[in-house]
Design an enzyme around this catalytic site. Structure first.
Site, PDB file in Angstrom:
ATOM      1  N   LYS A   9      21.380   2.971  -6.894  1.00 27.41           N
ATOM      2  CA  LYS A   9      21.270   1.778  -6.060  1.00 27.41           C
ATOM      3  C   LYS A   9      20.859   0.593  -6.911  1.00 27.41           C
ATOM      4  O   LYS A   9      19.947   0.702  -7.732  1.00 27.41           O
ATOM      5  CB  LYS A   9      20.258   1.997  -4.942  1.00 27.41           C
ATOM      6  CG  LYS A   9      20.073   0.783  -4.048  1.00 27.41           C
ATOM      7  CD  LYS A   9      19.349   1.091  -2.757  1.00 27.41           C
ATOM      8  CE  LYS A   9      17.893   1.327  -2.925  1.00 27.41           C
ATOM      9  NZ  LYS A   9      17.151   1.285  -1.651  1.00 27.41           N
ATOM     10  N   SER A  25      37.774  -5.174  -5.058  1.00 29.45           N
ATOM     11  CA  SER A  25      36.740  -4.464  -5.798  1.00 29.45           C
ATOM     12  C   SER A  25      35.492  -5.323  -5.893  1.00 29.45           C
ATOM     13  O   SER A  25      35.434  -6.417  -5.371  1.00 29.45           O
ATOM     14  CB  SER A  25      37.204  -4.117  -7.207  1.00 29.45           C
ATOM     15  OG  SER A  25      37.530  -5.307  -7.891  1.00 29.45           O
ATOM     16  N   TYR A  58      35.230  -0.355  -4.886  1.00 25.90           N
ATOM     17  CA  TYR A  58      35.013   0.349  -6.150  1.00 25.90           C
ATOM     18  C   TYR A  58      34.608  -0.657  -7.215  1.00 25.90           C
ATOM     19  O   TYR A  58      34.831  -1.860  -7.081  1.00 25.90           O
ATOM     20  CB  TYR A  58      36.272   1.123  -6.571  1.00 25.90           C
ATOM     21  CG  TYR A  58      37.462   0.225  -6.814  1.00 25.90           C
ATOM     22  CD1 TYR A  58      37.732  -0.262  -8.097  1.00 25.90           C
ATOM     23  CD2 TYR A  58      38.305  -0.155  -5.781  1.00 25.90           C
ATOM     24  CE1 TYR A  58      38.817  -1.108  -8.329  1.00 25.90           C
ATOM     25  CE2 TYR A  58      39.381  -0.990  -6.004  1.00 25.90           C
ATOM     26  CZ  TYR A  58      39.630  -1.465  -7.280  1.00 25.90           C
ATOM     27  OH  TYR A  58      40.686  -2.303  -7.500  1.00 25.90           O
ATOM     28  N   GLY A  73      39.021  -9.779  -3.721  1.00 28.23           N
ATOM     29  CA  GLY A  73      39.982  -9.413  -2.687  1.00 28.23           C
ATOM     30  C   GLY A  73      39.400  -9.609  -1.301  1.00 28.23           C
ATOM     31  O   GLY A  73      38.558 -10.482  -1.081  1.00 28.23           O
ATOM     32  N   PRO A  74      39.827  -8.785  -0.339  1.00 24.40           N
ATOM     33  CA  PRO A  74      39.363  -8.943   1.040  1.00 24.40           C
ATOM     34  C   PRO A  74      37.838  -8.933   1.186  1.00 24.40           C
ATOM     35  O   PRO A  74      37.293  -9.580   2.080  1.00 24.40           O
ATOM     36  CB  PRO A  74      39.989  -7.753   1.769  1.00 24.40           C
ATOM     37  CG  PRO A  74      41.189  -7.406   0.959  1.00 24.40           C
ATOM     38  CD  PRO A  74      40.816  -7.703  -0.463  1.00 24.40           C
ATOM     39  N   ALA A  75      37.139  -8.221   0.303  1.00 24.39           N
ATOM     40  CA  ALA A  75      35.671  -8.170   0.376  1.00 24.39           C
ATOM     41  C   ALA A  75      35.050  -9.550   0.187  1.00 24.39           C
ATOM     42  O   ALA A  75      33.929  -9.799   0.636  1.00 24.39           O
ATOM     43  CB  ALA A  75      35.134  -7.200  -0.670  1.00 24.39           C
TER      44      ALA A  75
END
Length: 116
Positions: A9, A25, A58, A73-75
């Protein structure tokens, strides 16, 4: 029996960028990855402290000691620069082994994402 447990973490790290036009990613500073025992390509969960969003993606290795934490990207739609996030990876262990397993947990400096 096997169970899934927290393996690593990175706790409360600051997002430095969000690049919607990049392939999906999260880019993570290589020094943070090593400290948290994470590798490129590893699946991670992202929890955004600022807005409650949760997502999976990832890892892409970022430049060492750059402090880079960029959602791609979409994140990128789930975060804003300056948001505080938690990055979590999981592992599958035998039940008995899991009882004594100690995850790698890193607490970076929220101002610059450094380890000092």
């Amino acid at each position: 029996m096997q169970i899934q447990v927290v393996k690593s973490k990175i706790h409360r790290v600051t997002v430095t960028g969000a690049d919607l036009n990049y392939i999906g990613s999260i880019t993570i500073d290589e020094a943070l990855m090593e400290a948290a025992n994470m590798i490129e390509g590893e699946k991670v969960s992202i929890v955004n402290i600022n807005n409650g969003e949760r997502l999976e993606t990832y890892i892409i290795k970022g430049n060492r000691n750059s402090g880079d934490i960029t959602l791609n990207g979409p994140a990128a739609r789930k975060v804003q620069r300056g948001d505080i996030i938690i990055i979590i990876s999981y592992g599958i262990l035998d039940f008995e082994e899991a009882k004594t397993f100690k995850p790698a947990i890193v607490f970076p400096n929220e101002k610059d994402n450094s380890l000092t």
